[in-house]
Design an enzyme around this catalytic site. Sequence first.
Site, PDB file in Angstrom:
ATOM      1  N   ASN A 170       3.652 -52.626 -37.174  1.00  0.00           N
ATOM      2  CA  ASN A 170       3.926 -53.618 -37.879  1.00  0.00           C
ATOM      3  C   ASN A 170       3.229 -53.395 -39.060  1.00  0.00           C
ATOM      4  O   ASN A 170       3.640 -53.665 -40.447  1.00  0.00           O
ATOM      5  CB  ASN A 170       3.846 -55.080 -37.593  1.00  0.00           C
ATOM      6  CG  ASN A 170       5.221 -55.405 -36.650  1.00  0.00           C
ATOM      7  OD1 ASN A 170       6.190 -54.998 -37.243  1.00  0.00           O
ATOM      8  ND2 ASN A 170       5.045 -56.446 -35.780  1.00  0.00           N
ATOM      9  N   CYS A 206       5.480 -56.006 -26.974  1.00  0.00           N
ATOM     10  CA  CYS A 206       6.151 -55.001 -27.745  1.00  0.00           C
ATOM     11  C   CYS A 206       5.100 -54.193 -28.560  1.00  0.00           C
ATOM     12  O   CYS A 206       5.645 -53.424 -29.261  1.00  0.00           O
ATOM     13  CB  CYS A 206       7.224 -55.573 -28.622  1.00  0.00           C
ATOM     14  SG  CYS A 206       6.856 -56.465 -29.992  1.00  0.00           S
ATOM     15  N   PHE A 207       3.827 -54.396 -28.432  1.00  0.00           N
ATOM     16  CA  PHE A 207       2.825 -53.802 -29.166  1.00  0.00           C
ATOM     17  C   PHE A 207       2.965 -53.598 -30.731  1.00  0.00           C
ATOM     18  O   PHE A 207       2.508 -52.572 -31.269  1.00  0.00           O
ATOM     19  CB  PHE A 207       2.811 -52.282 -28.430  1.00  0.00           C
ATOM     20  CG  PHE A 207       3.005 -52.226 -26.981  1.00  0.00           C
ATOM     21  CD1 PHE A 207       2.365 -53.003 -26.088  1.00  0.00           C
ATOM     22  CD2 PHE A 207       4.162 -51.576 -26.586  1.00  0.00           C
ATOM     23  CE1 PHE A 207       2.553 -53.203 -24.923  1.00  0.00           C
ATOM     24  CE2 PHE A 207       4.572 -51.653 -25.201  1.00  0.00           C
ATOM     25  CZ  PHE A 207       3.658 -52.590 -24.322  1.00  0.00           C
ATOM     26  N   CYS A 208       3.410 -54.658 -31.313  1.00  0.00           N
ATOM     27  CA  CYS A 208       3.317 -54.716 -32.783  1.00  0.00           C
ATOM     28  C   CYS A 208       4.301 -53.542 -33.039  1.00  0.00           C
ATOM     29  O   CYS A 208       4.190 -52.977 -34.423  1.00  0.00           O
ATOM     30  CB  CYS A 208       1.961 -54.562 -33.461  1.00  0.00           C
ATOM     31  SG  CYS A 208       0.840 -55.733 -33.259  1.00  0.00           S
ATOM     32  N   ASN A 209       5.411 -53.291 -32.428  1.00  0.00           N
ATOM     33  CA  ASN A 209       6.356 -52.193 -32.798  1.00  0.00           C
ATOM     34  C   ASN A 209       7.855 -52.539 -32.239  1.00  0.00           C
ATOM     35  O   ASN A 209       8.222 -52.343 -31.488  1.00  0.00           O
ATOM     36  CB  ASN A 209       5.942 -50.704 -32.017  1.00  0.00           C
ATOM     37  CG  ASN A 209       6.701 -49.577 -32.522  1.00  0.00           C
ATOM     38  OD1 ASN A 209       7.770 -49.702 -33.059  1.00  0.00           O
ATOM     39  ND2 ASN A 209       6.109 -48.420 -32.515  1.00  0.00           N
TER      40      ASN A 209
END
Length: 467
Positions: free
Chosen positions: A127, A379-382
Amino acid sequence: MLRTAAPDDRARFSELRRREFSRLDVLGETYLDYAGSALYGETQIRKHHAALNRGLFGNPHSEHAASRRSADVIEATRHRVLRFFGVDESTHAACFAANTTAAIKLVAEAYPFDSRTPLVLSTDNHNSVNGIREYARSAGARVHYLPIDNSLRLLDAESHLSRVAGRGLLAFPGQSNFSGVLHDLTLVRRASEFGLDVLLDAAAFVPSHPLDLSEVPADFTVLSFYKMFGFPTGVGALIARHEALARLRRPWFSGGTVDYVSVALGRHRLHPRHEGFEDGTANFLDIAAIADGLELLETVEMPKVRAHVAGLTGRFLAGIKDLTHRTGIPAVSVYGPRTLDRRGGIVAFNLNSADGEPIPYTEVEARAVDARIAIRGGCFCNPGAAEIAFSFDPVRVASCLDSTGARFSQRRFRECLGGPVGAVRVSFGLANNDEDVVRALAFVASFLESAIPTDVRNITARISNSV
Ligand SMILES: Cc1ncc(COP(=O)(O)O)c(C=O)c1O
């Protein structure tokens, strides 16, 4: 296919674990969150404390000895960082920033986006890179996404780039922080040939891969040092080619960045090169710790770190590949590549119950905490990689986001979509060893309704011999 560590090197990594990271074993914790942060070696901390205790360091903007000392450390570190990445001051500038995100923002807010200068983003991006689109949009620029396929690799990136050829900025990661996919770095040169500037997000790549910027001619490369060697936090870098940096238009000035400012005339002049991009007082005490971290990696040698991490990742992937419930249902769904082919040490997956339902990642994460295993969930900033991994239907997602509105929570979103909205991620690094892999596999196997692999150690031994 990547080579994994030779037996001699495996002995060296065991010794390194004993010497630099024994606190892992003392605390009884299994650290599998290298994509979140690397761990620092004990020597780094000892050396840094000794330097602080010995020296007198002042604000680098003065003339006195304590100030000069800080300024000298910053300049020496700048040189060292460039050298680590295969370049020097003749072609590149290293600007220190707080982290990767801050380094990206230096480019995002200053890039000359306009209606003829688009932004091209990989669908797979953190992100902190996705956020560039807000600067592009507000400047009237088009935003294009390069698609990824079901194995979460870029799909036919070159032909998409050829369609936006001319000018603009391409931003993509060296390694996906979601799936571990290693994106093809030859794309950097191809994009330049298409007339695009390239921002390479190296945050998840450089902790376990060598990067030579004289071979990979990215205009802007961004990274965080704590992800490479754990300490210091709060320092990252934008490494930019001089011509590319000169094309940026800083939207403001601040202390530390100017030759002069006139209040009466309303005029200012920015320092050239890196100095114009380092706002305020540099984090001089922490910058002083970077050389010790680089030395650790140089001593171990980056190609060996890469092989070590590949070996651990290969053993983990092989161990989860065939785990099935007695019902025949696979216990693990991996998102992204299931082999070592063009992937790094980040593995995202969900566990399935015996009837094939994904077990909420929050439950897995909670059990990992109890087992003293550090993994990451979500979602791991993705979001781009997540949307493809979980096969989100955009229409359904929009309706769920609209209906949850301000009451948005992961649980409500999951209930509305009726499928996984997050995964668990293990990520390996320098300090990990085979015991960590065994513990991770035992943890995964503990979700099987009957423990088919009663002795996970035997399984891993078999796997070790085969990779
Ligand atoms: C690929 C990637 N890019 C950018 C970032 C942001 O890094 P930072 O939080 O250090 O700014 C991360 C952090 O996890 C990352 O993995």
